[in-house]
Write an enzyme that holds these catalytic residues in place. Structure first.
Site, mmCIF file in Angstrom:
data_model
loop_
_atom_site.group_PDB
_atom_site.id
_atom_site.type_symbol
_atom_site.label_atom_id
_atom_site.label_comp_id
_atom_site.label_asym_id
_atom_site.label_seq_id
_atom_site.Cartn_x
_atom_site.Cartn_y
_atom_site.Cartn_z
ATOM 1 N N HIS A 197 0.855 -1.198 0.000
ATOM 2 C CA HIS A 197 0.000 0.000 0.000
ATOM 3 C C HIS A 197 0.893 1.250 0.000
ATOM 4 C CE1 HIS A 197 -3.377 2.497 0.312
ATOM 5 N NE2 HIS A 197 -3.979 2.005 1.368
ATOM 6 N N HIS A 222 -2.941 6.690 -1.051
ATOM 7 C CA HIS A 222 -3.912 7.274 -0.112
ATOM 8 C C HIS A 222 -3.312 7.996 1.085
ATOM 9 C CE1 HIS A 222 -6.814 4.038 -1.861
ATOM 10 N NE2 HIS A 222 -6.479 4.970 -2.733
ATOM 11 N N TYR A 256 -0.863 7.203 3.058
ATOM 12 C CA TYR A 256 -0.298 6.434 4.159
ATOM 13 C C TYR A 256 1.238 6.484 4.070
ATOM 14 C CZ TYR A 256 -5.133 5.309 4.948
ATOM 15 O OH TYR A 256 -6.477 5.432 5.193
HETATM 16 C C1 FNR Z 1 -11.500 1.712 0.875
HETATM 17 N N1 FNR Z 1 -10.370 1.833 0.065
HETATM 18 C C2 FNR Z 1 -9.187 1.267 0.467
HETATM 19 N N2 FNR Z 1 -8.090 1.276 -0.362
HETATM 20 C C3 FNR Z 1 -6.967 0.633 -0.021
HETATM 21 O O1 FNR Z 1 -6.016 0.652 -0.796
HETATM 22 N N3 FNR Z 1 -6.878 -0.035 1.159
HETATM 23 C C4 FNR Z 1 -7.907 -0.071 2.063
HETATM 24 O O2 FNR Z 1 -7.823 -0.733 3.099
HETATM 25 C C5 FNR Z 1 -9.092 0.642 1.738
HETATM 26 N N4 FNR Z 1 -10.147 0.701 2.590
HETATM 27 C C6 FNR Z 1 -11.380 1.136 2.148
HETATM 28 C C7 FNR Z 1 -12.508 0.968 2.956
HETATM 29 C C8 FNR Z 1 -13.756 1.334 2.472
HETATM 30 C C9 FNR Z 1 -14.977 1.104 3.343
HETATM 31 C C10 FNR Z 1 -13.881 1.901 1.171
HETATM 32 C C11 FNR Z 1 -15.236 2.286 0.621
HETATM 33 C C12 FNR Z 1 -12.772 2.106 0.418
HETATM 34 C C13 FNR Z 1 -10.490 2.311 -1.325
HETATM 35 C C14 FNR Z 1 -11.034 1.208 -2.237
HETATM 36 O O3 FNR Z 1 -10.133 0.117 -2.345
HETATM 37 C C15 FNR Z 1 -11.303 1.746 -3.665
HETATM 38 O O4 FNR Z 1 -10.087 2.163 -4.218
HETATM 39 C C16 FNR Z 1 -12.296 2.896 -3.661
HETATM 40 O O5 FNR Z 1 -13.416 2.599 -2.856
HETATM 41 C C17 FNR Z 1 -12.766 3.253 -5.072
HETATM 42 O O6 FNR Z 1 -13.352 2.137 -5.699
HETATM 43 P P1 FNR Z 1 -14.969 1.935 -5.754
HETATM 44 O O7 FNR Z 1 -15.449 1.733 -4.356
HETATM 45 O O8 FNR Z 1 -15.545 3.195 -6.357
HETATM 46 O O9 FNR Z 1 -15.149 0.725 -6.608
#
Ligand code: FNR
Length: 336
Positions: free
Chosen positions: A162, A165, A167
């Site tokens: 990761h 975002h 982090y």
């Molecule tokens: C996330 N996302 C996310 N991304 C990631 O890299 N690691 C994570 O642990 C998380 N956690 C997470 C929790 C929740 C509840 C959501 C809604 C999103 C981001 C996720 O993987 C994704 O990139 C985004 O939600 C955009 O894609 P969708 O939801 O529009 O298909």
């Protein structure tokens, strides 16, 4: 048609291009970081639903690096048993499973001291991090190595690092959050050094497919852009990373204009300029939309997040909608 075509990455063949995007579920009831029956039901449901690859949520390599105290963890050998059970359940349903190794850096929720490349806080509701010492950098890289070793022991098919975002790794990469004056800061090569050393440490104990998730647009003046990320992708390619999972945002509190497929052009650009395998993510919800991304060569895998929370059987619905026959959900065709 591409959505249900297999793809081989290193020693792993996926039955289709549908990936469950990693999503924190904040569902460890205590603060142990251990898998419980909820996680098993949640992830195995998507495997029953015919997702090709499930990448489980950001899993903390140190307790200090958790996004919330209810995150999954992989900081101790005691975590391996539960993760192994989770892997087996998903494998029994003929799906592959990956783990996202994470450290939240300045976005950590830990009760104690939190760490980051520089002492810059995310916003007023977050704690002020301490700028990491050389010793803490070494310890954290070692924690990623140990996490990867445990992931291998648990039987995962993929490791995703990761680096998105906002982090810890993203904080090292971006000039907005990395003001270090040592070899881990300064030029892009310097800011990339932490990620490079994490990858090299992981590769000492992990020979399987390695993905890296990045935020290819930080939506902030002076932040990393897609041009920087084409360069970063080349550096990842040279290190032997197999796929870049292309997300965006989260480094600083900047608004994001999200619309269907809003991040797809970022994956497409990296794929076109480097030839690397990419994953596209972000508001991909319709089967035709997913098919368009793959068939037009804009990405190699589609990652679905929230749509797979709403509907664990999305791949079945997509196959029906696209007129593609996949294995029936019951052993006797006549019952289907
Ligand atoms: C996330 N996302 C996310 N991304 C990631 O890299 N690691 C994570 O642990 C998380 N956690 C997470 C929790 C929740 C509840 C959501 C809604 C999103 C981001 C996720 O993987 C994704 O990139 C985004 O939600 C955009 O894609 P969708 O939801 O529009 O298909």
């Amino acid at each position: 048609m591409q959505l249900f075509s297999p793809i081989t990455i290193k020693n792993m063949t996926l039955k289709n291009r549908i990936v469950m995007s990693p999503m924190c579920m904040y569902s460890c009831l205590d603060e142990s970081g251990k898998v419980n029956s909820w996680h098993k039901t949640h992830y195995a449901s998507r495997a029953v639903g015919q997702v090709g690859l499930i990448i489980i949520e950001a899993t903390a390599v140190t307790p200090q690096g958790r996004i919330s105290v209810h995150d999954l963890g992989i900081w101790s050998d005691e975590h391996v048993e539960g993760l192994r059970e989770l892997v087996q359940l998903v494998h029994e349903q003929d799906a592959k499973i990956g783990i996202q190794l994470a450290h939240a850096g300045r976005k950590s929720a830990d009760h104690g001291e939190i760490i980051a490349p520089s002492a810059l806080r995310f916003n007023d509701s977050y704690k002020m991090p301490r700028a990491m010492t050389a010793e803490q950098i070494r310890e954290t890289i070692e924690a990623f190595r140990q996490g990867a070793r445990r992931a291998a022991e648990a039987g995962f098919d993929v490791i995703e690092i990761h680096a998105a975002h906002g982090y810890l790794i993203n904080q090292f990469l971006s000039p907005l959050t990395n003001h270090r004056e040592d070899e881990y800061g300064g030029s892009l090569e310097g800011r990339f050094r932490f990620l490079r050393e994490v990858i090299e440490a992981v590769q000492e104990v992990w020979q399987g497919p390695l993905f890296v998730r990045v935020s290819a647009n930080e939506y902030a003046d002076g932040g990393l852009t897609i041009e920087d990320h084409v360069t970063i992708a080349r550096m990842l390619q040279e290190l032997g990373v197999d796929l870049i999972d292309v997300s965006s945002g989260g480094l600083v509190p900047a608004p994001i204009d999200a619309y269907p497929g809003y991040q797809v052009p970022l994956a497409e650009r990296i794929k076109q300029e480097t030839g690397m395998l990419t994953g596209a993510v972000g508001l991909i919800t319709a089967p035709e939309q997913a098919e368009e991304i793959l068939s037009n060569g804009r990405a190699d895998l589609v990652f679905l997040g929230r749509e797979l929370l709403r509907d664990p059987y999305w791949p079945r619905r997509a196959a029906a909608q696209l007129g593609i026959k996949i294995a029936p959900p019951v052993p006797y065709e006549r019952g289907w």
